[in-house]
Design a protein around this motif. Structure first.
Motif, mmCIF file in Angstrom:
data_model
loop_
_atom_site.group_PDB
_atom_site.id
_atom_site.type_symbol
_atom_site.label_atom_id
_atom_site.label_comp_id
_atom_site.label_asym_id
_atom_site.label_seq_id
_atom_site.Cartn_x
_atom_site.Cartn_y
_atom_site.Cartn_z
ATOM 1 N N GLY A 1 0.789 -1.222 0.000
ATOM 2 C CA GLY A 1 0.000 0.000 0.000
ATOM 3 C C GLY A 1 0.823 1.274 0.000
ATOM 4 O O GLY A 1 0.296 2.353 -0.220
ATOM 5 N N SER A 2 2.127 1.170 0.268
ATOM 6 C CA SER A 2 2.949 2.376 0.317
ATOM 7 C C SER A 2 3.264 2.911 -1.080
ATOM 8 O O SER A 2 3.361 4.111 -1.279
ATOM 9 N N LEU A 3 3.428 2.016 -2.045
ATOM 10 C CA LEU A 3 3.746 2.422 -3.418
ATOM 11 C C LEU A 3 2.976 1.539 -4.393
ATOM 12 O O LEU A 3 2.586 0.413 -4.056
ATOM 13 N N GLU A 4 2.804 2.019 -5.590
ATOM 14 C CA GLU A 4 2.147 1.244 -6.646
ATOM 15 C C GLU A 4 3.057 0.083 -7.046
ATOM 16 O O GLU A 4 4.199 0.299 -7.460
ATOM 17 N N PRO A 5 2.576 -1.193 -6.911
ATOM 18 C CA PRO A 5 3.410 -2.341 -7.278
ATOM 19 C C PRO A 5 3.925 -2.244 -8.710
ATOM 20 O O PRO A 5 3.214 -1.822 -9.613
ATOM 21 N N LEU A 6 5.182 -2.579 -8.881
ATOM 22 C CA LEU A 6 5.900 -2.615 -10.150
ATOM 23 C C LEU A 6 6.179 -1.238 -10.749
ATOM 24 O O LEU A 6 6.676 -1.142 -11.864
ATOM 25 N N SER A 7 5.887 -0.183 -10.012
ATOM 26 C CA SER A 7 6.264 1.147 -10.485
ATOM 27 C C SER A 7 7.770 1.311 -10.281
ATOM 28 O O SER A 7 8.404 0.545 -9.543
ATOM 29 N N GLU A 8 8.343 2.293 -10.906
ATOM 30 C CA GLU A 8 9.786 2.528 -10.776
ATOM 31 C C GLU A 8 10.173 2.769 -9.313
ATOM 32 O O GLU A 8 11.178 2.247 -8.833
ATOM 33 N N GLU A 9 9.345 3.539 -8.579
ATOM 34 C CA GLU A 9 9.627 3.816 -7.163
ATOM 35 C C GLU A 9 9.548 2.534 -6.339
ATOM 36 O O GLU A 9 10.345 2.319 -5.431
ATOM 37 N N TRP A 10 8.571 1.698 -6.654
ATOM 38 C CA TRP A 10 8.398 0.428 -5.932
ATOM 39 C C TRP A 10 9.616 -0.460 -6.166
ATOM 40 O O TRP A 10 10.163 -1.039 -5.229
ATOM 41 N N LEU A 11 10.054 -0.561 -7.419
ATOM 42 C CA LEU A 11 11.213 -1.391 -7.745
ATOM 43 C C LEU A 11 12.475 -0.889 -7.044
ATOM 44 O O LEU A 11 13.298 -1.682 -6.589
#
Length: 164
Positions: free
Chosen positions: A57-67
């Motif tokens: 829930g902290s970041l969108e899964p598979l987004s650049e920030e998440w990665l």
């Protein structure tokens, strides 16, 4: 001799399983069925590192920030590593719980560095591996040194365990 034997294989499948109403090309069905053997190679300094995704829930899964927020842990006991278990964890991190990865093929157990998956799922597995590959390789080389890191290969020759 039954007349069905004289039909091309795709039409035999269509008649045998009555897939005419599946809205699927029988030839495509024949290509997609079956399994591909995956192999994890270049583990000379240890098994691949385990991805630990950021808090849900902290970041969108598979987004650049998440990665970028994914951290990498080593196995406490390298003997625990198996390719199927590792691939399941990787897919679960990305929310791909519907893709199945198996440790056996045709009721025969694969060696620990190999896994089996449906041929139709291979492109999804490869795509997810590619998302992590560069970051994983950098973390692996930083932790263990050297110039190589584990890699994934598809459609490799299956090697089976002789033990129980």
């Amino acid at each position: 001799m039954p007349l069905d034997v004289l039909l091309p294989p795709a039409e035999q499948i269509s008649r045998m399983y009555d897939i005419s109403d599946w809205k699927m090309d029988p030839v495509k069905y024949e290509e997609d069925r079956g399994f591909v053997t995956l192999g994890i190679r270049k583990c000379c300094r240890g098994p691949p590192l385990i991805p630990m995704p950021p808090e849900e829930g902290s970041l969108e899964p598979l987004s650049e920030e998440w990665l970028e927020a994914v951290t990498w842990d080593a196995y406490e006991d390298p003997q625990e590593f198996t390719a199927p278990q590792y691939m399941r964890h990787l897919l679960k991190c990305c929310g791909k719980k519907d893709i199945k990865v198996h440790d056996s093929l045709d009721s025969r157990r694969l060696l620990f560095y190999q896994a089996a998956a449906r041929r139709s799922d291979w492109s999804h597995i490869w795509g997810i591996w590619q998302l992590f590959a560069r970051r994983h390789s950098a973390a692996y080389r930083r932790r263990f040194g050297g110039t190589g890191a584990p890699s994934l290969q598809g459609d490799v020759a299956a090697r089976f365990s002789t033990g129980l």
